[in-house]
Scaffold this active site. Structure first.
Site, short mmCIF file in Angstrom:
data_model
loop_
_atom_site.label_atom_id
_atom_site.label_comp_id
_atom_site.label_asym_id
_atom_site.label_seq_id
_atom_site.Cartn_x
_atom_site.Cartn_y
_atom_site.Cartn_z
N HIS A 1 4.96 0.31 -0.41
CA HIS A 1 5.74 -0.56 0.46
C HIS A 1 4.88 -1.79 0.86
O HIS A 1 3.47 -1.71 0.51
CB HIS A 1 6.22 0.10 1.69
CG HIS A 1 5.14 0.49 2.54
ND1 HIS A 1 4.52 1.78 2.48
CD2 HIS A 1 4.86 0.25 3.78
CE1 HIS A 1 3.70 1.81 3.19
NE2 HIS A 1 3.96 1.02 4.30
N CYS B 1 5.79 6.21 4.76
CA CYS B 1 4.57 5.44 4.08
C CYS B 1 3.89 5.89 2.90
O CYS B 1 2.97 5.40 2.57
CB CYS B 1 3.75 4.92 5.52
SG CYS B 1 4.61 3.96 6.57
N HIS C 1 3.52 -5.01 3.77
CA HIS C 1 3.62 -5.61 5.09
C HIS C 1 3.14 -7.20 5.12
O HIS C 1 2.42 -7.61 4.00
CB HIS C 1 2.73 -4.96 5.81
CG HIS C 1 2.75 -3.37 6.13
ND1 HIS C 1 3.88 -3.02 6.96
CD2 HIS C 1 2.24 -2.48 5.72
CE1 HIS C 1 3.96 -1.77 6.98
NE2 HIS C 1 3.07 -1.32 6.10
N HIS D 1 0.94 -1.29 0.22
CA HIS D 1 -0.09 -0.18 0.11
C HIS D 1 0.99 1.10 0.00
O HIS D 1 2.17 1.05 0.04
CB HIS D 1 -1.03 0.14 1.15
CG HIS D 1 -0.34 0.18 2.45
ND1 HIS D 1 -1.14 0.79 3.55
CD2 HIS D 1 0.84 -0.01 2.95
CE1 HIS D 1 -0.39 0.90 4.63
NE2 HIS D 1 0.78 0.34 4.14
N GLU E 1 0.13 -5.24 11.54
CA GLU E 1 0.92 -4.63 10.44
C GLU E 1 2.59 -5.02 10.43
O GLU E 1 3.03 -5.33 9.52
CB GLU E 1 0.83 -3.01 10.14
CG GLU E 1 1.13 -2.41 9.08
CD GLU E 1 1.02 -1.04 8.85
OE1 GLU E 1 0.07 -0.61 8.51
OE2 GLU E 1 1.78 -0.10 9.20
N HIS F 1 -1.34 -10.46 -1.68
CA HIS F 1 -0.22 -9.99 -2.78
C HIS F 1 -0.85 -8.96 -3.82
O HIS F 1 -0.78 -9.14 -5.06
CB HIS F 1 0.31 -11.29 -3.51
CG HIS F 1 1.12 -11.84 -2.93
ND1 HIS F 1 0.74 -12.94 -1.96
CD2 HIS F 1 2.69 -12.02 -3.00
CE1 HIS F 1 2.18 -13.18 -1.39
NE2 HIS F 1 2.93 -12.77 -2.07
#
Length: 150
Positions: free
Chosen positions: A29, A25, A31, A16, A136, A75
């Protein structure tokens, strides 16, 4: 009759970016999310029922969460469709990437709200969603509780 809570854990990988954010952020990137889903209800008392003694069969809960959350978000890269990130999303989709456009900022907080609505709609009437915990990172998570949202 006793009320029991049961919890099932799930994991998925999602990318995201937070449009307009003033930190790292804002960049795309990902998680390794961990989602804990807790439901509450009474164990089935009918000893002729194949689910006798269960609040809900773990496999039934798994099916709901997999279909509504894991298979959709795993994904994928999530962007707020109401931002200029929609242009990046289009380019990624054209290159064959799995992109999700949502109508919220894809923070853990907003994702867990979205997940709660999707899961609640699929639960049997006698089972209630009690809480969700979306982790997260190893040290950061958002929680949703039904009691806070009544």
């Amino acid at each position: 009759m006793k009320i029991i809570r049961i919890t099932k854990l799930f994991s998925f990988e999602t990318g995201h970016a937070l449009f307009g954010y003033d930190g790292k952020c804002r960049n795309v990137h990902g998680h390794s999310y961990k989602l804990s889903v807790t439901v509450i209800g009474h164990p089935i008392q009918d000893n002729t029922n194949v689910k006798f003694g269960m609040v809900i069969d773990f496999s039934d809960l798994k099916k709901i969460v997999k279909e509504e959350i894991v298979e959709v978000f795993d994904h994928a890269t999530v962007f707020n469709k109401n931002t200029p990130h929609v242009e990046l999303a289009k380019e990624l989709e054209e290159r064959g990437h799995n992109v999700l456009l949502v109508d919220y900022q894809p923070t853990s907080e907003m994702m867990v709200i979205d997940f709660s609505e999707k899961i609640k709609k699929r639960l049997p009437d006698n089972i209630k969603l009690h809480s969700l915990k979306l982790q997260e990172t190893e040290t950061s998570f958002a929680e949703w509780y039904a009691s806070d949202n009544e």
